[in-house]
Design an enzyme around this catalytic site. Sequence first.
Site, PDB file in Angstrom:
ATOM      1  N   CYS A   1      22.242  31.277  77.400  1.00  0.00           N
ATOM      2  CA  CYS A   1      21.332  32.361  77.036  1.00  0.00           C
ATOM      3  C   CYS A   1      21.419  33.567  77.981  1.00  0.00           C
ATOM      4  O   CYS A   1      20.882  34.637  77.671  1.00  0.00           O
ATOM      5  CB  CYS A   1      19.905  31.845  76.963  1.00  0.00           C
ATOM      6  SG  CYS A   1      19.784  30.370  75.957  1.00  0.00           S
TER       7      CYS A   1
ATOM      8  N   HIS B   1      14.631  37.234  77.438  1.00  0.00           N
ATOM      9  CA  HIS B   1      15.197  36.216  76.535  1.00  0.00           C
ATOM     10  C   HIS B   1      14.051  35.518  75.805  1.00  0.00           C
ATOM     11  O   HIS B   1      13.026  35.201  76.405  1.00  0.00           O
ATOM     12  CB  HIS B   1      16.002  35.226  77.385  1.00  0.00           C
ATOM     13  CG  HIS B   1      16.423  34.015  76.642  1.00  0.00           C
ATOM     14  ND1 HIS B   1      16.999  34.069  75.389  1.00  0.00           N
ATOM     15  CD2 HIS B   1      16.351  32.678  76.960  1.00  0.00           C
ATOM     16  CE1 HIS B   1      17.259  32.847  74.981  1.00  0.00           C
ATOM     17  NE2 HIS B   1      16.876  31.987  75.914  1.00  0.00           N
TER      18      HIS B   1
ATOM     19  N   ASN C   1      14.776  30.848  69.392  1.00  0.00           N
ATOM     20  CA  ASN C   1      15.696  31.107  70.512  1.00  0.00           C
ATOM     21  C   ASN C   1      17.125  31.193  69.960  1.00  0.00           C
ATOM     22  O   ASN C   1      17.695  30.187  69.543  1.00  0.00           O
ATOM     23  CB  ASN C   1      15.556  29.961  71.523  1.00  0.00           C
ATOM     24  CG  ASN C   1      16.488  30.106  72.714  1.00  0.00           C
ATOM     25  OD1 ASN C   1      17.412  30.917  72.702  1.00  0.00           O
ATOM     26  ND2 ASN C   1      16.265  29.306  73.739  1.00  0.00           N
TER      27      ASN C   1
END
Length: 332
Positions: free
Chosen positions: A114, A254, A284
């Site tokens: 990520c 994020h 996500n």
Amino acid sequence: MNIPIKIAGIGFQVPKTVITNDDLTKILDTSDEWIKTRTGIEKRHVLSGNETAVELGIEAGKKALSKSGIPASEIDYIICAASLGTHIYPSTACEIQRAIDAKNAACFDITAACSGLIYSMGIARGLIKSGMAKNILIVATDAVSRCVDWTDRASCVLFGDGAGSMMLTVSDDEQDDILAIDLKAEGHIGHHIQMATPGKNCPLVEPNDEPKMFVNMDGKEVYKYVVTKLPNYIEKCVEKSGLKMDEIDYLVPHQANLRIIEALEKRLNFNPENVMSNIKDYANTSAASIPITLVESIENNKMKLPCSAILTGFGAGMTVGTAVVRLREGIV
Ligand code: ACO
């Protein structure tokens, strides 16, 4: 000589298929209420049929490129942050190169989960500042829905698929759009999020079952690590940028969990209106989550250009990356 860098275009692409929390109750012992209150997620986009993360990456890449006005033939590098393209090789970056006909580009993938967009920005910044490159296309694309265990309710509900992109070039004025970048890795706690590669020993050596290629995550440990460590890393990066925290317009984190985002917001003393989140619609999306949030927030007028912003990501590795940037009008 200090070569100033311009963020010349950004874009994103998500698949059409949407799965809601209620849909998930058909295959898991879970509820919309649990997922919403623990994570802020309401739905996610997922690949279906023969769609791939590479195709999403191609479409996202084309958008950033088109906004920049730079011809594909003038791209010097394509850097792709991808954990699950269609092949380990050729790289996803090479497949994107072929699709957009960027015939003069060198291409490679990086693995930073990520944090992939920020890691790619760090590498691209070095290449441009050293004079090795002028134009670099970054594409962050992931297909986490293809590598989660759909029987593990503690992890599969958290993810969605998507791609985001950013075109960097040499600034045609004095403004440097990337004021600071800070990258970290803490391999000693890498076991908190893991995904094995396929492959097994030669049968003459020993019989071996195919390893399972699933995301395996200790969510609680990741959560604790992020809320304890990330704010300090962000503060250090802001310090390097020469700006003060209260001079920065927006925080674009994020999108892993709304509770993590709210904890960051409080700890860094940011006004909630200036902290961008769209986790409820996308979940996500790994490395793609920062560019997806950035583009959407600008399109929805939640972020007004020109502005300054903190982009910050964390993920498997454990990796952490923060960038303090200036965003000009016309990038979306
Ligand atoms: N539906 C219903 N119940 C569930 C679900 C679900 N989907 N998932 C877990 N539960 C249950 C658990 O079994 C547990 O039950 P028990 O108390 O009877 O044992 C209970 O809910 C509480 O579980 P916790 O794990 O304590 O829940 P928590 O509040 O910690 O939230 C979560 C879990 C959402 C995973 C959180 O820890 C988190 O978001 N962590 C961060 C993850 C992250 O940020 N990952 C980013 C990296 S991704 C990458 O790099 C690829």
